[in-house]
Design a protein around this motif. Structure first.
Motif, PDB file in Angstrom:
ATOM      1  N   ILE A 178       4.885   0.519  12.099  1.00 11.20           N
ATOM      2  CA  ILE A 178       4.659   1.741  11.307  1.00 11.20           C
ATOM      3  C   ILE A 178       5.905   2.026  10.479  1.00 11.20           C
ATOM      4  O   ILE A 178       7.031   1.962  10.992  1.00 11.20           O
ATOM      5  CB  ILE A 178       4.341   2.921  12.246  1.00 11.20           C
ATOM      6  N   LEU A 179       5.682   2.318   9.221  1.00 14.23           N
ATOM      7  CA  LEU A 179       6.798   2.631   8.317  1.00 14.23           C
ATOM      8  C   LEU A 179       6.484   3.949   7.625  1.00 14.23           C
ATOM      9  O   LEU A 179       5.531   4.032   6.866  1.00 14.23           O
ATOM     10  CB  LEU A 179       6.924   1.510   7.266  1.00 14.23           C
ATOM     11  N   GLY A 217       2.739   4.224   6.621  1.00 17.85           N
ATOM     12  CA  GLY A 217       2.245   2.854   6.428  1.00 17.85           C
ATOM     13  C   GLY A 217       2.054   2.190   7.778  1.00 17.85           C
ATOM     14  O   GLY A 217       2.956   2.198   8.623  1.00 17.85           O
ATOM     15  N   ILE A 218       0.878   1.631   7.977  1.00 18.54           N
ATOM     16  CA  ILE A 218       0.571   0.992   9.268  1.00 18.54           C
ATOM     17  C   ILE A 218       0.110  -0.434   9.012  1.00 18.54           C
ATOM     18  O   ILE A 218      -0.797  -0.676   8.211  1.00 18.54           O
ATOM     19  CB  ILE A 218      -0.551   1.768  10.004  1.00 18.54           C
ATOM     20  N   TRP A 248       7.246  -7.509   5.600  1.00 19.64           N
ATOM     21  CA  TRP A 248       6.085  -7.475   6.498  1.00 19.64           C
ATOM     22  C   TRP A 248       5.051  -8.430   5.918  1.00 19.64           C
ATOM     23  O   TRP A 248       4.387  -8.137   4.927  1.00 19.64           O
ATOM     24  CB  TRP A 248       5.520  -6.049   6.602  1.00 19.64           C
ATOM     25  N   SER A 251      -1.983   2.691   4.177  1.00 23.42           N
ATOM     26  CA  SER A 251      -0.988   3.755   3.946  1.00 23.42           C
ATOM     27  C   SER A 251      -1.723   5.068   3.758  1.00 23.42           C
ATOM     28  O   SER A 251      -2.653   5.160   2.956  1.00 23.42           O
ATOM     29  CB  SER A 251      -0.148   3.461   2.709  1.00 23.42           C
ATOM     30  N   GLN A 256      -1.170  -8.012   1.147  1.00 29.55           N
ATOM     31  CA  GLN A 256      -0.055  -7.438   0.390  1.00 29.55           C
ATOM     32  C   GLN A 256       0.899  -8.570   0.014  1.00 29.55           C
ATOM     33  O   GLN A 256       1.170  -9.451   0.843  1.00 29.55           O
ATOM     34  CB  GLN A 256       0.723  -6.434   1.237  1.00 29.55           C
ATOM     35  N   GLN A 274       4.017  -7.747  -1.300  1.00 27.31           N
ATOM     36  CA  GLN A 274       5.381  -7.204  -1.114  1.00 27.31           C
ATOM     37  C   GLN A 274       5.394  -6.264   0.087  1.00 27.31           C
ATOM     38  O   GLN A 274       6.018  -5.201   0.020  1.00 27.31           O
ATOM     39  CB  GLN A 274       5.795  -6.387  -2.343  1.00 27.31           C
ATOM     40  N   GLY A 275       4.664  -6.619   1.128  1.00 29.69           N
ATOM     41  CA  GLY A 275       4.603  -5.749   2.308  1.00 29.69           C
ATOM     42  C   GLY A 275       5.997  -5.552   2.877  1.00 29.69           C
ATOM     43  O   GLY A 275       6.775  -6.508   2.975  1.00 29.69           O
ATOM     44  N   ARG A 276       6.349  -4.315   3.213  1.00 30.41           N
ATOM     45  CA  ARG A 276       7.694  -4.123   3.763  1.00 30.41           C
ATOM     46  C   ARG A 276       7.631  -3.418   5.110  1.00 30.41           C
ATOM     47  O   ARG A 276       6.730  -2.622   5.379  1.00 30.41           O
ATOM     48  CB  ARG A 276       8.604  -3.399   2.788  1.00 30.41           C
ATOM     49  N   GLY A 277       8.641  -3.728   5.899  1.00 28.71           N
ATOM     50  CA  GLY A 277       8.753  -3.127   7.211  1.00 28.71           C
ATOM     51  C   GLY A 277       9.965  -2.224   7.273  1.00 28.71           C
ATOM     52  O   GLY A 277      10.589  -1.944   6.245  1.00 28.71           O
ATOM     53  N   ARG A 278      10.303  -1.790   8.459  1.00 30.66           N
ATOM     54  CA  ARG A 278      11.466  -0.920   8.620  1.00 30.66           C
ATOM     55  C   ARG A 278      12.735  -1.727   8.386  1.00 30.66           C
ATOM     56  O   ARG A 278      12.748  -2.946   8.500  1.00 30.66           O
ATOM     57  CB  ARG A 278      11.457  -0.300  10.024  1.00 30.66           C
ATOM     58  N   THR A 307       0.855  -1.212   0.000  1.00 32.09           N
ATOM     59  CA  THR A 307       0.000   0.000   0.000  1.00 32.09           C
ATOM     60  C   THR A 307       0.885   1.255   0.000  1.00 32.09           C
ATOM     61  O   THR A 307       0.474   2.291  -0.523  1.00 32.09           O
ATOM     62  CB  THR A 307      -0.956   0.008   1.210  1.00 32.09           C
ATOM     63  N   ASN A 308       2.095   1.178   0.576  1.00 25.11           N
ATOM     64  CA  ASN A 308       2.998   2.342   0.516  1.00 25.11           C
ATOM     65  C   ASN A 308       3.353   2.652  -0.942  1.00 25.11           C
ATOM     66  O   ASN A 308       3.420   3.814  -1.338  1.00 25.11           O
ATOM     67  CB  ASN A 308       4.281   2.087   1.322  1.00 25.11           C
ATOM     68  N   ASP A 313       6.826   0.903  17.217  1.00 24.07           N
ATOM     69  CA  ASP A 313       6.208  -0.426  17.314  1.00 24.07           C
ATOM     70  C   ASP A 313       5.112  -0.331  18.354  1.00 24.07           C
ATOM     71  O   ASP A 313       5.317   0.264  19.416  1.00 24.07           O
ATOM     72  CB  ASP A 313       7.219  -1.463  17.824  1.00 24.07           C
TER      73      ASP A 313
END
Ligand code: BTN
Length: 334
Positions: A188-189, A205-206, A126, A136, A115, A117-121, A92-93, A177
């Motif tokens: 949260i990113l 992004g949450i 993710w 997002s 998602q 390709q969900g990504r985190g920090r 979504t980002n 976090d």
């Protein structure tokens, strides 16, 4: 706006109280028969709208899964200029950034049920299977870079507030976090674009663990790889003992963001220092702060945050240093 969306909006603003078919028909400029048909359609789509003879209609439950109509109906359309809901997307980002390039009106929100390709920090993945909330938010107000990073703390406060409404006590581990009894429930990113005059767009992004996925949907366990090795993820459904409405939670999250973001934009992070301190995880604990390469930046005791959202760390009895970025780990976990 469709008739069904308008009915959901009207019933939702009555906060569970019944609204007569006659009032609805008059308000929305249609016949009572049209209202009755639209209510049957909504009930078939996962809403629970009770028809109470001689009293009217009452909205008693929202659809469990994310639903574009529900999210659009429940949020303030004067604030949210664009609401997009996807069954499945990469991230979504990325959708938010793509829409920014296409000149979307903002604030805009992009929500997905899944998602790929969900990504985190810190470049982490993710995991984003069904049952989570992946949101997002894109804003394009101009802010200076120093202020921008504190928005992730504000986003953490929004998530904690929504969890509080569900009776779940959550803490925010600086910087972003959200933790319930030591287990991460949300991450949260924040990603931003800037030019010489400062930040010109922010994507918040949450990822929130709502309903525990069954093992077939999430063989690896949702988001466990985004956690440190000392904790397993927490889910809202486990805490409240029932399936939660992703649509309802999403709308509450967006309401909370709308309020807090408006205040943050006008006044910066200073008004949130106390609120953040109240829910800050690790206060009074001995921690190590490391940089993205894993090098130790500082050791000390967490003493809160300052008016720009920096972490206050007591590194010696009379010395408090403020830290603007880093990973914070409890020393007993090091
Ligand atoms: C973290 O704790 O590492 C942050 C996780 C952020 C995940 C969210 S889910 C919605 C948005 N889209 C993404 O790809 N990432 C963020």
């Amino acid at each position: 706006m469709s008739l069904t969306t308008e009915i959901v909006k009207a019933l939702h603003s009555a906060s569970g109280q019944a609204v007569s078919g006659e009032v609805l028909a008059e308000q929305l400029g249609v016949s009572r028969m049209a209202i009755s048909k639209a209510v049957s359609k909504l009930n078939a789509n996962g809403y629970q709208i009770d028809s109470r003879p001689r009293v009217g209609y009452a909205l008693t439950a929202l659809p469990q899964t994310i639903n574009a109509e529900a999210v659009s109906a429940l949020v303030d359309s004067k604030f949210w200029k664009h609401v997009a809901v996807f069954e499945q997307v990469g991230s979504t980002n990325d959708e938010a950034r793509k829409a920014l390039g296409e000149g979307v009106a903002t604030p805009a929100v992009f929500v997905a049920r899944e998602q790929t390709q969900g990504r985190g920090r810190l470049g982490r993945r993710w995991t984003s299977s069904l049952g989570g909330l992946y949101v997002s938010i894109l804003v394009t107000d101009r802010v200076d870079i120093a202020q921008a990073s504190s928005l992730s703390l504000v986003a953490g406060l929004c998530v904690a507030e929504v969890l509080g409404e569900q009776g779940i006590e959550a803490h925010v581990k600086w910087p972003n976090d959200v933790i319930v009894e030591g287990h991460k429930i949300a991450g949260i990113l924040i990603e931003m674009t800037s030019d010489v005059d400062g930040v010109n767009s922010l994507v918040i992004g949450i990822g929130l663990n709502v309903n525990r996925p069954n093992s077939a949907e999430s063989p690896n366990g949702a988001n466990e790889q985004a956690l440190d090795s000392h904790a397993k993820p927490a889910y809202i459904s486990d805490r409240i003992g029932q399936i939660a409405s992703e649509s309802g939670l999403c709308a509450s999250l967006l309401d909370s963001f709308q309020n807090k973001y408006s205040q943050w934009l006008a006044q910066g992070f200073a008004p949130f220092v106390e609120q953040f301190s109240d829910v800050q995880a690790q206060r009074g604990e001995e921690v190590t702060v490391s940089n993205p390469l894993g090098d130790v930046v500082a050791n000390g005791i967490v003493r809160g945050v300052d008016e720009s959202g920096k972490l206050l760390l007591e590194t010696a009895p009379t010395e408090i240093v403020s830290i603007s970025s880093g990973e914070v780990t409890l020393r007993r976990n090091v």
